[in-house]
Write a protein that holds these residues in place. Structure first.
Motif, PDB file in Angstrom:
ATOM      1  N   UNK A 297      48.441  -3.354 -18.010  1.00 26.75           N
ATOM      2  CA  UNK A 297      47.608  -4.084 -17.070  1.00 26.75           C
ATOM      3  C   UNK A 297      46.116  -3.884 -17.343  1.00 26.75           C
ATOM      4  N   UNK A 298      45.761  -2.758 -17.977  1.00 25.14           N
ATOM      5  CA  UNK A 298      44.359  -2.468 -18.281  1.00 25.14           C
ATOM      6  C   UNK A 298      44.296  -1.358 -19.316  1.00 25.14           C
ATOM      7  N   UNK A 299      43.112  -1.193 -19.910  1.00 23.35           N
ATOM      8  CA  UNK A 299      42.907  -0.179 -20.943  1.00 23.35           C
ATOM      9  C   UNK A 299      41.631   0.603 -20.608  1.00 23.35           C
ATOM     10  N   UNK A 300      41.712   1.929 -20.711  1.00 24.75           N
ATOM     11  CA  UNK A 300      40.546   2.794 -20.535  1.00 24.75           C
ATOM     12  C   UNK A 300      40.297   3.507 -21.856  1.00 24.75           C
ATOM     13  N   UNK A 301      39.081   3.394 -22.380  1.00 24.76           N
ATOM     14  CA  UNK A 301      38.726   3.987 -23.672  1.00 24.76           C
ATOM     15  C   UNK A 301      37.843   5.215 -23.473  1.00 24.76           C
ATOM     16  N   UNK A 302      38.203   6.306 -24.128  1.00 26.53           N
ATOM     17  CA  UNK A 302      37.355   7.493 -24.165  1.00 26.53           C
ATOM     18  C   UNK A 302      36.490   7.387 -25.417  1.00 26.53           C
ATOM     19  N   UNK A 303      35.195   7.180 -25.237  1.00 28.41           N
ATOM     20  CA  UNK A 303      34.278   6.978 -26.363  1.00 28.41           C
ATOM     21  C   UNK A 303      33.403   8.214 -26.531  1.00 28.41           C
TER      22      UNK A 303
ATOM     23  N   UNK B 233      37.975  -0.967 -20.245  1.00 29.31           N
ATOM     24  CA  UNK B 233      36.876  -0.204 -19.650  1.00 29.31           C
ATOM     25  C   UNK B 233      36.568   0.993 -20.540  1.00 29.31           C
ATOM     26  N   UNK B 234      35.306   1.175 -20.884  1.00 32.26           N
ATOM     27  CA  UNK B 234      34.892   2.284 -21.735  1.00 32.26           C
ATOM     28  C   UNK B 234      34.247   3.388 -20.912  1.00 32.26           C
ATOM     29  N   UNK B 235      34.656   4.624 -21.165  1.00 35.76           N
ATOM     30  CA  UNK B 235      34.011   5.800 -20.593  1.00 35.76           C
ATOM     31  C   UNK B 235      33.269   6.480 -21.742  1.00 35.76           C
TER      32      UNK B 235
ATOM     33  N   UNK C 131      33.764  -3.565 -19.153  1.00 34.83           N
ATOM     34  CA  UNK C 131      32.923  -2.690 -18.330  1.00 34.83           C
ATOM     35  C   UNK C 131      32.766  -1.371 -19.060  1.00 34.83           C
ATOM     36  N   UNK C 132      31.616  -0.731 -18.905  1.00 39.52           N
ATOM     37  CA  UNK C 132      31.424   0.577 -19.516  1.00 39.52           C
ATOM     38  C   UNK C 132      30.626   1.470 -18.577  1.00 39.52           C
ATOM     39  N   UNK C 133      30.955   2.759 -18.609  1.00 43.82           N
ATOM     40  CA  UNK C 133      30.286   3.765 -17.791  1.00 43.82           C
ATOM     41  C   UNK C 133      29.989   4.974 -18.665  1.00 43.82           C
TER      42      UNK C 133
END
Length: 261
Positions: free
Chosen positions: A75-81, A107-109, A128-130
């Motif tokens: 449903x969504x992806x969160x990336x640890x950058x 979403x990028x963290x 989105x990125x934070x």
């Protein structure tokens, strides 16, 4: 602790929420892919997602992320950058150019020191990125907005409530612990352990039960490791909430004492 890419969590495929509602069954939890090689960060993110009604799947790199997208209904992806890796933008670009995954919110963290990745992520189509650290509520609100999900508690759900025992309070959806009004800062494992004790004050939990509550299923944890984390919790409680006591029951386990009266 091994890296996330070495772990094999159980699969949590999801179905269409609308179809489940029409059939009158409980909808499956939205599945979020967490792309990170940091096992502690994965545990932290998977926990805050879990208490807010999501489920998660880890991926350590591009190949694992692509495989997860082929095998799961994400449903969504969160990336640890992180500063030492640019795989986040590669994963994002790979997902965005494929018709099947192009619509997934990504979403990028971004870790401190990796702010130069902003431009590459934008070019890759990031939604989105934070920059970390990020308040858990901010990430959860972003995911719910992107997926058009209702806010927790809007349907009377328990997620928005506090767990309380005497002067000790824990707010699950905000990943927050307070003792006598003072914030208590805990790591993800300590938070999971304390939550389990807070859910049943006075009950004695064996070390095996606490391991099941706080660690992924396929990681071998010894009793001594539980003792170390309980010691850390006790130290934090002593500073902010000295009336909150975790009792050791010889040969049995641990219990959070109920307040008198």
């Amino acid at each position: 602790m091994p890296g996330v890419e070495d772990m094999s969590w159980p699969a949590h495929p999801t179905g269409a929420v609308e179809a489940d509602l029409l059939l009158g069954v409980a909808p499956m939890k939205p599945l979020v892919l967490i792309c990170s090689k940091d096992a502690e960060l994965y545990l932290f993110l998977s926990h805050i997602l879990g208490v807010d009604g999501f489920t998660s799947e880890p991926a350590g790199g591009v190949k694992e992320a692509i495989a997860a997208a082929d095998e799961r209904e994400l449903q969504a992806v969160v990336l640890d950058c992180g500063p030492a890796s640019a795989t986040g933008s590669t994963i994002c670009a790979t997902f965005k150019r494929e018709p099947r995954t192009g619509g997934l919110p990504v979403i990028a963290l971004i870790a401190p020191g990796a702010e130069n990745q902003h431009l590459d992520l934008l070019k890759a189509g990031i939604d989105e990125s934070f920059v970390r650290p990020i308040a858990p509520a901010t990430l959860l609100d972003c995911l719910r907005t992107k997926l058009a999900l209702p806010k927790p508690g809007s349907n009377g759900a328990e997620n928005g409530s506090w767990l309380c025992c005497g002067g000790l309070e824990m707010k699950l959806d905000a990943y927050r612990v307070r003792g006598n009004g003072h914030d208590i800062h805990l790591g993800p494992l300590e938070f999971n352990l304390l939550r389990h004790l807070l859910e049943a004050p006075g009950k004695v939990f064996s070390r095996d039960e606490l391991i099941d509550a706080a660690w992924p299923n396929n990681i071998h944890i010894g009793a001594r490791t539980v003792d170390v984390h309980i010691s850390r919790i006790r130290k934090a409680l002593k500073a902010a909430s000295p009336d909150s006591v975790i009792r050791t029951v010889r040969s049995a386990g641990y219990s959070l004492e109920k307040p008198d009266g």
